[in-house]
Design an enzyme around this catalytic site. Structure first.
Site, mmCIF file in Angstrom:
data_model
loop_
_atom_site.group_PDB
_atom_site.id
_atom_site.type_symbol
_atom_site.label_atom_id
_atom_site.label_comp_id
_atom_site.label_asym_id
_atom_site.label_seq_id
_atom_site.Cartn_x
_atom_site.Cartn_y
_atom_site.Cartn_z
ATOM 1 N N ASP A 1 0.823 -1.213 0.000
ATOM 2 C CA ASP A 1 0.000 0.000 0.000
ATOM 3 C C ASP A 1 0.865 1.273 0.000
ATOM 4 O O ASP A 1 1.695 1.470 0.898
ATOM 5 C CB ASP A 1 -0.865 -0.051 1.266
ATOM 6 C CG ASP A 1 -1.936 1.010 1.311
ATOM 7 O OD1 ASP A 1 -1.848 1.995 0.554
ATOM 8 O OD2 ASP A 1 -2.866 0.846 2.123
ATOM 9 N N THR B 1 -0.094 4.446 -20.424
ATOM 10 C CA THR B 1 0.008 3.288 -19.527
ATOM 11 C C THR B 1 -0.859 2.176 -20.133
ATOM 12 O O THR B 1 -1.654 2.423 -21.046
ATOM 13 C CB THR B 1 -0.529 3.610 -18.114
ATOM 14 O OG1 THR B 1 -1.940 3.819 -18.212
ATOM 15 C CG2 THR B 1 0.144 4.832 -17.519
ATOM 16 N N ASP C 1 -7.823 2.554 -9.341
ATOM 17 C CA ASP C 1 -9.029 1.710 -9.367
ATOM 18 C C ASP C 1 -10.250 2.604 -9.157
ATOM 19 O O ASP C 1 -10.316 3.354 -8.183
ATOM 20 C CB ASP C 1 -8.950 0.658 -8.259
ATOM 21 C CG ASP C 1 -7.839 -0.352 -8.537
ATOM 22 O OD1 ASP C 1 -7.607 -0.674 -9.721
ATOM 23 O OD2 ASP C 1 -7.192 -0.807 -7.573
#
Ligand code: SAM
Length: 243
Positions: free
Chosen positions: A111, A207, A133
């Site tokens: 994280d 990306t 996300d």
């Protein structure tokens, strides 16, 4: 929740099984490339790279690492820290680092909040959060990386004048980010017109996620924020800003 009991909000940590070559490569190189957050509290971040570096940039959720490896190749005098809990992505970046002999990258396979909490204040020049996300369901919105706690973390570790670059193709996440960032007095949005947020701010290849999104006909938005502080108190919307 902060500290070791903080709830982890990312998705899968492993997808397809790594090939034996990738597994060996990871075992050989991750001990040298991996970053222990404790090391960040003990020494200035620049000292963690085996080559002299000036600026320090962080990428949160680097996915396959294409953007990070591209930036690290283009800016050998900048130190890059990448965070990504998805082990297949970590393996992909390790492969790019080894193949391109990059000496200015360290990575953390967990994280990003752990790294943000361990960094000394005002120690980063730039933070990228590219296509995080989206957590599109209303009841899951709170899992998004952008929220008051992580914005406060970003404000603490960015130097005055440093920048935070966010990209997303999810309109609701873009307005969510605009709203949350506006509530933080430490940042100013640098856009002067639509051209500033509709175009990729740098000559970087897309990306993996961005390429998929463009192929599906979605147009991402790029939001660039500058950390304000003593050295640039009067900077703000309309002030000149170059990446
Ligand atoms: C939608 S993917 C985008 C990956 C990449 N940035 C791209 O554009 O291709 C989001 C990535 O963020 C990672 N991620 C989610 N939460 C994270 C966190 N707290 N710290 C670091 N990475 C995280 C996920 O594992 C995932 O790989």
């Amino acid at each position: 929740m902060d500290g070791p009991h903080r709830k982890r909000l990312f998705g899968r940590r492993q997808g397809h099984r790594l090939s034996p070559r990738r597994q060996r490569q990871l075992e050989e190189h991750l001990p040298r490339l991996g970053l222990d957050p404790a090391a960040l509290s003990a020494a200035p971040p620049a000292s963690l790279f085996p080559v002299p570096v000036g600026e320090i940039h962080l990428e949160i959720g680097f996915g396959g690492g294409e953007h990070l490896a591209h930036q690290a190749t283009r800016h050998p005098g900048t130190g890059f820290i990448g965070c990504e809990p998805f082990i297949n992505g970590v393996s992909s970046l390790v492969d790019l680092i080894v193949t391109n002999r990059l000496s200015n990258v360290r990575l953390y396979d967990d994280d990003a909040a752990d790294i943000l909490d361990a960094l000394p204040p005002a120690s980063l020049d730039r933070v990228y959060l590219l296509f995080p996300d989206p957590w599109p369901k209303k009841r899951h919105n709170k899992r998004r990386f952008i929220g008051p706690e992580n914005i406060a973390r970003l404000a603490r570790v960015l130097k005055p004048g440093g920048c935070f670059i966010f990209a997303s193709d999810i309109a609701d996440y873009v307005t969510w980010t605009l709203r949350h960032m506006r509530a933080c007095p430490d940042f100013v949005w640098t856009a002067e017109g639509p051209g500033d947020w509709q175009a990729h701010p740098e000559a970087a290849p897309p990306t993996r996620y961005e390429a998929k999104t463009r192929a599906a006909g979605r147009i991402p938005a790029w939001l660039i924020y500058q950390r304000i502080g003593k050295s640039n108190e009067r900077a703000g919307k309309g002030s000149s800003f170059n990446l």
